[in-house]
Design an enzyme around this catalytic site. Structure first.
Site, PDB file in Angstrom:
ATOM      1  CE1 TYR A   1     -31.291 -23.898  27.922  1.00 34.34           C
ATOM      2  CE2 TYR A   1     -29.351 -22.812  28.626  1.00 34.34           C
ATOM      3  CZ  TYR A   1     -30.081 -23.657  28.550  1.00 34.34           C
ATOM      4  OH  TYR A   1     -29.765 -24.917  29.531  1.00 34.34           O
TER       5      TYR A   1
ATOM      6  CD  GLU B   1     -43.332 -19.957   9.879  1.00 35.88           C
ATOM      7  OE1 GLU B   1     -43.200 -19.669  11.044  1.00 35.88           O
ATOM      8  OE2 GLU B   1     -43.748 -21.369   9.410  1.00 35.88           O
TER       9      GLU B   1
ATOM     10  CE  LYS C   1     -34.648 -31.301  -3.529  1.00 35.60           C
ATOM     11  NZ  LYS C   1     -33.205 -31.245  -2.551  1.00 35.60           N
TER      12      LYS C   1
ATOM     13  N   GLY D   1     -33.920 -23.378  17.884  1.00 33.68           N
ATOM     14  CA  GLY D   1     -34.063 -24.326  16.767  1.00 33.68           C
ATOM     15  C   GLY D   1     -34.290 -25.582  16.960  1.00 33.68           C
TER      16      GLY D   1
END
Length: 609
Positions: free
Chosen positions: A131, A21, A26, A113
């Site tokens: 959901y 992952e 930024k 989230g």
């Protein structure tokens, strides 16, 4: 290829596999460096797939499809794109899905989230989904079998007080809605996970499960992430790591051994799909995969050659023409803001011991007020810092901090360090003249690395520092200060306003080492830097902290008006004396120029704000 199809492919079906992952960095340079890292990680340990996280309906969410596209087209990696319901209308979700589909991405991790920034409760956006199961149904309805859908699993519950049985029912609902695989939250209790998998199977859930694995690199990050995630830490983890918690090299080494045992427990119980939360880093992941014996000899040879080349060549050149020194440095700006310093930088690769890096790192994250703001309650803020009503009183408060009469300031989580004793009298004078300092360090010239106050790094070395000071100042004082710095020579400065107007004599995005060390049989190490990109990122946090302090006071109070005026009109400044051999001369400059009291006595004394 869809993950569900890949799991049945002869090349992957009967193998122990791993996946990674990543999150969108930024800065633009961080993104380029992430691409380089993904490419390296593919070469030494080809993943079954990678997934890319999604910002909360904004922030970095626009970058997610871009990174997915590059990973698909440039690196020929199968990707899985995160997609959340947070701040996302149905129209926005469809746009994101269309972008992913057009790039060739055929895997979506559908999540509810977390709450948006500055909010503690999750709320459904108008026209959006409540959901994750709703999002799964939507994707299934509109894309059918064209997209393979994954969902999140929580072996220890979504939160510490979560009902595990209810959590399992929600998981089954998501799978029944059309999910084809499960990726779990991070966890450290392998035995508990094995039992959880049995319960999942007993519920009739048969889809593949990818356990979320978070490598251990430093004590602070290990404890913090476990706390934030609400996961349990097995006692043998604590028994192993606690004795060496102050030595990050030992923590990473012992942590890797723990995670290897952890992975072996999973594999022995038939759980062979390992999913690594990389935090955009590779070292700890590689250590685990390699020590599990999963890399073949050909891959090991390529890896060793690559690492040897990187060791002797300290600079990499990337496809966009930019150069990056190895990530072994840290911006100085968060030095006394430990919460934000650790959460921004705790997983960066190199010196010191896996904690720090600069803004060019792919692990450089966004400013998140919910994580980096003031931790104190209103009552605690009033008790700690009182109610100053003039810049004179503010200067005295800051001076008290420099004399250790105050244990903290909004910009400093911890008491001022002992090394400040070298410049304590100068700092007190500077603050009483309303140059309000929030960070500083004295000059050092060849101090032994074993020195109990100033030393760091391996033994038998010598450390050096350039004098540095960071402060807030009224704009009327800037020109005389700049003139004095020009006369002094060999100084670098940054002056910036709250709206981002930057005045500097330093080259943009060129790091200036302000701390370095020389050690036997080692390259020169320069762990602390000043550079423009990280200063611009820190600027947002610095002004936010001042406004958070103001918000603790009644809007009609003199203190509130004083702090708001300061945060809206004063400049944040950084000065470095590059000639460290002249000692602490930088700090004497402030006694030779006018103060706020000299120019605006009414402001200094609080008569007019």
């Amino acid at each position: 290829m869809k993950i569900s199809d890949k799991l049945q492919h002869p090349n992957w079906k009967d193998r122990i596999t791993w996946s990674y992952e990543f999150f969108p960095p930024k800065t633009s340079t961080g993104i380029q460096n992430l691409y380089s890292r993904i490419d390296r990680m593919k070469k030494w340990g080809h993943p079954m797939f990678i997934d890319v996280t999604w910002g909360a309906g904004g922030s970095t969410s626009d970058l997610t499809p871009v990174i997915v596209n590059v990973a698909q087209k440039e690196f020929q990696l199968d990707t899985c794109m995160h997609l959340t319901c947070t701040n996302m209308s149905e129209e926005m979700i469809e746009t994101a899905l269309k972008k992913a589909y057009e790039t060739g991405c055929r895997n979506i991790l559908a999540l509810r989230g977390d709450p948006p920034k500055n909010e503690t409760e999750w709320t459904q956006v108008e026209g959006g989904f409540r959901y994750a199961s709703d999002l799964v149904r939507y994707i299934k309805k509109n894309y059918g079998d064209e997209i393979c859908i994954g969902v999140a699993g929580y072996p220890e519950g979504y939160s510490p007080d979560d009902d595990l049985e209810r959590s399992l029912k929600h998981l089954k609902e998501k799978v029944d809605a059309g999910a084809s695989f499960i990726v779990t939250q991070m966890f450290y209790d392998a035995d508990n996970f094995v039992e959880w998998v049995k319960k999942v199977r007993k519920m009739g859930i048969t889809v593949p499960i990818f356990p979320g694995i978070m490598p251990i690199q430093a004590w602070d990050s290990f404890i913090r992430r476990a706390k934030w995630s609400g996961v349990k830490i097995p006692q043998h983890f604590m028994d192993t790591l606690l004795p060496v918690k102050d030595n990050d090299d030992d923590v990473r080494e012992r942590g890797t051994d723990l995670m290897i045992q952890f992975c072996r427990t999973l594999i022995e119980n038939g759980i062979t799909r390992l999913h690594f939360y990389t935090m955009n880093l590779e070292k700890a992941v590689k250590m685990i995969i390699e020590r599990l014996g999963l890399l073949d000899e050909e891959v090991k040879d390529v890896t060793e050659k690559s690492e040897n080349q990187l060791t002797t060549n300290r600079t990499e050149i990337f496809p966009d023409g930019t150069k990056r020194a190895n990530e072994d440095v840290r911006p100085i700006f968060w030095r006394t803001r430990l919460e934000s310093y650790i959460s921004r930088t705790d997983q960066w690769d190199e010196f010191p011991h896996g904690r720090w890096g600069d803004s060019r790192s792919p692990a450089f994250g966004e400013f998140d007020p919910s994580r980096h703001g003031l931790r104190q309650s209103t009552g605690e803020i009033l008790s700690l810092w009182g109610s100053p009503k003039s810049y004179k009183e503010l200067g005295e408060l800051f001076a008290d901090y420099c004399m250790k009469k105050q244990s903290s300031l909004p910009w400093s989580d911890v008491p001022i360090s002992d090394e400040a004793k070298m410049i304590q009298s100068q700092l007190v004078n500077i603050n009483k003249r309303a140059y309000l300092t929030i960070n500083s360090q004295p000059a050092l010239n060849g101090v032994k690395s074993s020195d109990p106050v100033h030393g760091w790094g391996p033994t038998n070395g010598y450390v050096y520092q350039k004098p540095y000071v960071e402060f807030f100042v009224h704009p009327s004082l800037i020109e005389e200060l700049k003139s004095s710095l020009h006369q002094m020579g060999d100084t670098s400065y940054f002056f910036i306003t709250v709206d981002g107007k930057l005045d500097t004599n330093a080259a943009y995005e060129v790091p200036n080492a302000v701390t370095w060390g020389v050690f036997p049989n080692r390259e020169v190490i320069q762990p602390t830097i000043v550079e423009s990109t990280s200063f611009l990122a820190w600027k947002d946090e610095a002004y936010f902290l001042g406004m958070a302090w103001a918000s603790a006071h009644d809007p009609n109070s003199a203190t509130h008006k004083l702090l708001v005026s300061m945060m809206s009109s004063w400049m944040l400044c950084v000065i470095v004396d590059n000639n460290f051999e002249r000692g602490q001369s930088l700090f004497d400059v402030f006694s030779k120029i006018k103060s706020l009291e000299d120019i605006h006595p009414e402001l200094y004394n609080g008569v007019a704000i």
